[in-house]
Design a protein around this motif. Structure first.
Motif, short mmCIF file in Angstrom:
data_model
loop_
_atom_site.label_atom_id
_atom_site.label_comp_id
_atom_site.label_asym_id
_atom_site.label_seq_id
_atom_site.Cartn_x
_atom_site.Cartn_y
_atom_site.Cartn_z
N THR A 348 64.35 79.25 64.05
CA THR A 348 64.59 79.64 62.65
C THR A 348 64.74 78.41 61.76
N ARG A 349 65.60 77.47 62.21
CA ARG A 349 65.91 76.30 61.39
C ARG A 349 64.67 75.49 61.08
N LYS A 350 63.77 75.37 62.09
CA LYS A 350 62.59 74.53 61.91
C LYS A 350 61.37 75.35 61.45
N ASN A 351 61.58 76.66 61.21
CA ASN A 351 60.52 77.51 60.66
C ASN A 351 59.27 77.51 61.55
N LEU A 352 59.48 77.85 62.84
CA LEU A 352 58.38 77.75 63.82
C LEU A 352 57.72 79.11 64.07
#
Ligand code: PMT
Length: 418
Positions: A348-352
């Motif tokens: 989520t944090r790195k938008n993968l």
């Protein structure tokens, strides 16, 4: 295509390799070649000469290849199942390893007095040979003339290597190592598959963050996982660029490597290659912190304690996924504890689009030949690829990525009408 659990069914595309084994002592290494070709997703049919059978039992090859070994041109039963002409047509590549001096002479002169040389005459597939013989037999002008003729005709020659030989001598003539033969074989095969025409950018290995001119901070990544992913993507038809930290590995055949040292250099290399990239895969163990002010000269032991001030490096993966023209972005998560929770947070944090999680530890995964991967993707997707050789897992991972990427590419674009 999705199964009842909502997971994509992976469409594996296997290459058909006919492995010819001729009568040299190096034939004992050929079952390992079969294993490594299969790990990369090939179907392998073994054809042995009579000489090869003096060194290794056909049963060994049958066990590793899962197919009955063929040896005899005059075996009516076998010929009824698949004739030598059908075998020649079946193959995407004919690979002869080991190839003895005698076999090379047969091949050069177009002899068809045994099953293997007949198949070589009858096939339209590319032919590759991995010579293995005593150094004097190799350097003999007759052998060298045969090799030169075969090269001119387009036969690929893998090796031979130099080193100690079974006969007790040292020199050129040793068969190339099985892993290198398997990699070279895939490089000969036409690059086609679900990633054909796609550009895949991959990071691999560790980074080194400079403390002073002779010291650095790094980690235990060997690059094996990332290099296996690069090879698998190339085998599936992609143009592959591998941005690699310092490792002890050869660039996989057919893959363009860009060598870097630090996280900052890795970021620069990725950014200069990112245009036109369809898929980005971050397998590198990039340093999260680096010394804020590396010393220009070697730091001297002047006190009992040394404090290093560190600063954050730029997150390459997150930088790629924030781009307006973002590629399909895949990260890795190396975790010692609470793997799923940490992997989901990075997803989520790195938008993968996908994250491959592995549980690492002191002697686990880093530097090893094996790994175990679990995949997570947005909206609760999860799939275990199980445990196995990194080369095998890389094939499964790349097939999965290709399936998801192609499924997304095929989705109709929805136009917003105001
Ligand atoms: O090289 P091997 O010996 O074969 O070992 C394989 C491996 C353990 C290195 C590999 O399987 C793996 O897990 N790679 C990712 C290691 C890692 O740094 O994970 P992370 O959880 O710290 O980082 C998450 C993701 O962010 C990774 O995709 C990483 O490449 C990326 N990242 C991290 C920091 C940073 N500054 N830039 C990044 O792009």
């Amino acid at each position: 295509m999705e199964n009842s659990a909502g997971a994509l069914i992976i469409d594996t595309m296997s290459k058909r390799i006919l492995l010819g084994v001729t009568g040299g002592i190096a034939a004992y290494k050929s079952p390992d070649i079969v294993r490594r070709l299969i790990e990369r997703g090939a179907e392998v049919q073994v054809v042995m000469t009579a000489g090869a059978r003096e060194f290794v039992q056909p049963l060994t090859f049958q066990a590793v290849s899962g197919r009955e070994v063929r040896s005899d041109l005059w075996d009516e039963t076998a010929e009824r199942a698949m004739s030598h002409i059908e075998l020649a047509r079946w193959a995407d590549l004919v690979l002869v390893a080991p190839a003895t001096a005698d076999f090379l002479a047969h091949l050069t002169h177009g002899m068809a007095d045994n099953l293997l040389s007949t198949i070589c005459l009858a096939t339209s597939a590319p032919i590759a040979v991995a010579p293995a013989m005593n150094r004097l037999m190799w350097s003999n002008p007759a052998t060298q003339a045969n090799i030169a003729t075969l090269r001119v005709r387009g036969v690929q020659v893998f090796g031979p290597d130099s080193g100690s030989q079974a006969c007790g001598e040292t020199g050129e003539g040793r068969m190339m190592e099985p892993a290198d033969i398997a990699a070279s074989a895939f490089a000969v095969l036409p690059a086609e598959g679900p990633l054909q025409g796609r550009k895949v950018l991959i990071t691999a290995g560790p980074t080194r963050e400079r403390i002073d001119p002779v010291r650095f901070i790094s980690n235990r990544s060997s690059g094996k996982m990332g290099y296996a992913v690069a090879q698998a993507a190339r085998d599936r038809g992609a143009e592959v660029i591998l941005v690699s930290g310092p490792v002890n590995l050869q660039a996989p055949p057919g893959v363009r490597r860009v060598s870097v040292e630090s996280a900052a250099q890795m970021l620069d290399a990725v950014m200069s290659e990112i245009a036109g990239t369809d898929i980005f895969i971050g397998t590198a163990a990039v340093a999260d912190y680096r010394p804020s002010s590396p010393a220009d000269c070697k730091i001297k032991k002047v006190s009992d304690k040394l404090d290093l001030c560190m600063e954050r490096t730029v997150d390459i993966l997150a930088t790629v996924s924030q781009r307006a023209d973002r590629p399909f972005t895949v990260g890795f998560a190396a975790e010692t504890n609470d793997m799923e929770q940490h992997a989901l947070s990075k997803l989520t944090r790195k938008n993968l689009d996908l994250i491959a999680a592995n549980e690492v530890g002191d002697a686990k995964v880093f530097e090893a030949d094996d790994n175990a991967l679990t995949l997570f993707w947005p909206n609760g997707g999860k799939l275990s690829l199980g445990a196995g050789a990194k080369t095998e897992l890389a094939v499964k991972l790349v097939d999965f990525i290709a399936a998801r990427f192609n499924e997304r590419a095929a989705r109709p674009k929805i136009a917003v009408v105001r």
